[in-house]
Write a protein that holds these residues in place. Structure first.
Motif, PDB file in Angstrom:
ATOM      1  N   THR A  42       0.854  -1.201   0.000  1.00  0.00           N
ATOM      2  CA  THR A  42       0.000   0.000   0.000  1.00  0.00           C
ATOM      3  C   THR A  42       0.883   1.243   0.000  1.00  0.00           C
ATOM      4  N   LYS A  43       0.526   2.219  -0.847  1.00  0.00           N
ATOM      5  CA  LYS A  43       1.369   3.412  -0.991  1.00  0.00           C
ATOM      6  C   LYS A  43       0.598   4.684  -0.637  1.00  0.00           C
ATOM      7  N   VAL A  44       1.224   5.524   0.176  1.00  0.00           N
ATOM      8  CA  VAL A  44       0.641   6.808   0.581  1.00  0.00           C
ATOM      9  C   VAL A  44       1.597   7.909   0.134  1.00  0.00           C
ATOM     10  N   ALA A  45       1.084   8.982  -0.457  1.00  0.00           N
ATOM     11  CA  ALA A  45       1.937  10.118  -0.849  1.00  0.00           C
ATOM     12  C   ALA A  45       1.883  11.174   0.259  1.00  0.00           C
ATOM     13  N   ILE A  46       3.057  11.638   0.687  1.00  0.00           N
ATOM     14  CA  ILE A  46       3.123  12.635   1.764  1.00  0.00           C
ATOM     15  C   ILE A  46       3.825  13.886   1.231  1.00  0.00           C
ATOM     16  N   ALA A  47       3.090  15.008   1.212  1.00  0.00           N
ATOM     17  CA  ALA A  47       3.695  16.289   0.841  1.00  0.00           C
ATOM     18  C   ALA A  47       4.304  16.877   2.112  1.00  0.00           C
ATOM     19  N   THR A  48       5.644  16.786   2.242  1.00  0.00           N
ATOM     20  CA  THR A  48       6.314  17.226   3.476  1.00  0.00           C
ATOM     21  C   THR A  48       6.671  18.715   3.408  1.00  0.00           C
ATOM     22  N   LYS A  49       7.116  19.246   4.551  1.00  0.00           N
ATOM     23  CA  LYS A  49       7.655  20.619   4.659  1.00  0.00           C
ATOM     24  C   LYS A  49       6.635  21.676   4.221  1.00  0.00           C
ATOM     25  N   THR A  50       5.351  21.469   4.563  1.00  0.00           N
ATOM     26  CA  THR A  50       4.333  22.458   4.168  1.00  0.00           C
ATOM     27  C   THR A  50       4.531  23.794   4.889  1.00  0.00           C
ATOM     28  N   ASP A  51       5.328  23.792   5.976  1.00  0.00           N
ATOM     29  CA  ASP A  51       5.561  25.048   6.708  1.00  0.00           C
ATOM     30  C   ASP A  51       6.420  26.027   5.904  1.00  0.00           C
TER      31      ASP A  51
END
Length: 317
Positions: free
Chosen positions: A129-138
């Protein structure tokens, strides 16, 4: 509720979930910071230098409803050395063994060839199972984040990757981190806890101590050094003859570099840099283990160790 009295394992409800997740991405996209933020304790070294993570360290998130075991992997990259090839093999083996893979895409950077290469490789692990994480939104504007999420969805379509979820987070500010934890837990299989309550990692203490020393040594050195530093803890133990209320842990470690010019960089003018490294590493080790530490550090040369199978084995790769 189930429990195993005296085992140190928590009692757990019948719908309890437990399993493994790992974060992947190009080098230096915030994977280790994410692991540390979820565990709530520093178990993985972080650095602004790519390629700092080499060993698969598991951080363990304990919750009343679940146990989420996070496996940290090196960044996947096009290898130039035998060490690079071994690191890539390690990443791919990990993908096949975990329940969920979280792919990290930093929000302040556009998706590039490195991301395409990685997601293309990951697409081969069909059952995971694959999840996409958009990091560093700060560090990105709302418009940039919105555009980024569209690009991530498009990359999924291009590579035939089905994202179970796409979630924007900031490990620095904590934004959406509890949502990410809930989401990862929801994708784990039902089952009993796999580690005793209170364990934060299954990495041996010597390994974490070596990584903390390496992190301190990498801090502030020139870009050519990250790959070239390896740390081996030769000896570690409580000093004999100390009163119980005043323990002192002796740690003797060697820092290995590949060339004498690098040795000079690590030691610094009149040994000042090595003293600073020792002081920073000692504070981190004391914070992690909760014991005063005497740290004895030496710098040695292991010529071209990244290309030599025998030396790679000796240094733990």
């Amino acid at each position: 509720m189930h429990s195993d009295p005296g085992s140190g394992f928590p009692s757990y409800p019948s719908d309890y979930r437990s399993g493994f997740a790992c974060f992947v991405g190009r080098p230096n996209v915030g994977k280790s910071t994410l692991t540390n933020a979820l565990v709530g304790h520093k178990v993985v070294i972080t650095s602004d230098k790519p390629q700092t993570t080499r060993t698969v360290v598991r951080g363990i998130v304990h919750r009343p409803d679940a146990q989420l075991i996070l496996v940290d992997t090196p960044g996947l990259h096009r290898p130039r050395t035998l060490l690079g090839e071994r690191l890539n093999d390690l990443v791919k083996t990990t993908w096949a063994e975990v329940d969920v893979v979280g792919v990290c895409f930093p929000s302040n950077e556009k998706i590039g060839p490195g991301d395409r290469f990685l997601v293309g490789e990951l697409a081969k692990a069909r059952r995971t199972t694959k999840v996409a994480i958009a990091t560093k939104t700060d560090v990105a504007s709302p418009d940039r984040i919105a555009e980024h999420l569209v690009d991530i969805a498009e990359l999924g379509r291009e590579t035939g990757t089905e994202w179970a979820e796409v979630v924007p987070v900031s490990a620095q500010s904590g934004d959406q981190m509890s949502l990410l934890a809930d989401l990862l837990v929801g994708l784990l299989p039902e089952g009993p806890p796999l580690y005793p309550d209170g364990d934060l990692t299954d990495a041996p203490e010597e390994q974490i101590v070596a990584e903390l020393i390496r992190e301190a040594a990498l801090d502030g050195v020139r870009d050519e050094l990250p790959h070239s530093i390896a740390v081996v803890v030769e000896e570690m133990g409580l000093r004999e003859g100390r009163p119980d209320d005043k323990p002192l842990l002796d740690v003797h470690a060697n820092l290995y570099v590949e060339r004498s010019s690098q040795k000079g960089i690590v030691i610094g003018h009149r040994g000042q840099r090595l003293r600073d490294v020792g002081q920073r590493a000692r504070q981190q080790i004391e914070a992690f283990l909760g014991t005063p530490v005497y740290l004895d550090l030496h710098v040695k040369i292991a010529k071209d160790w990244q290309r030599d199978p025998r030396q790679l084995r000796k240094l733990g790769f």
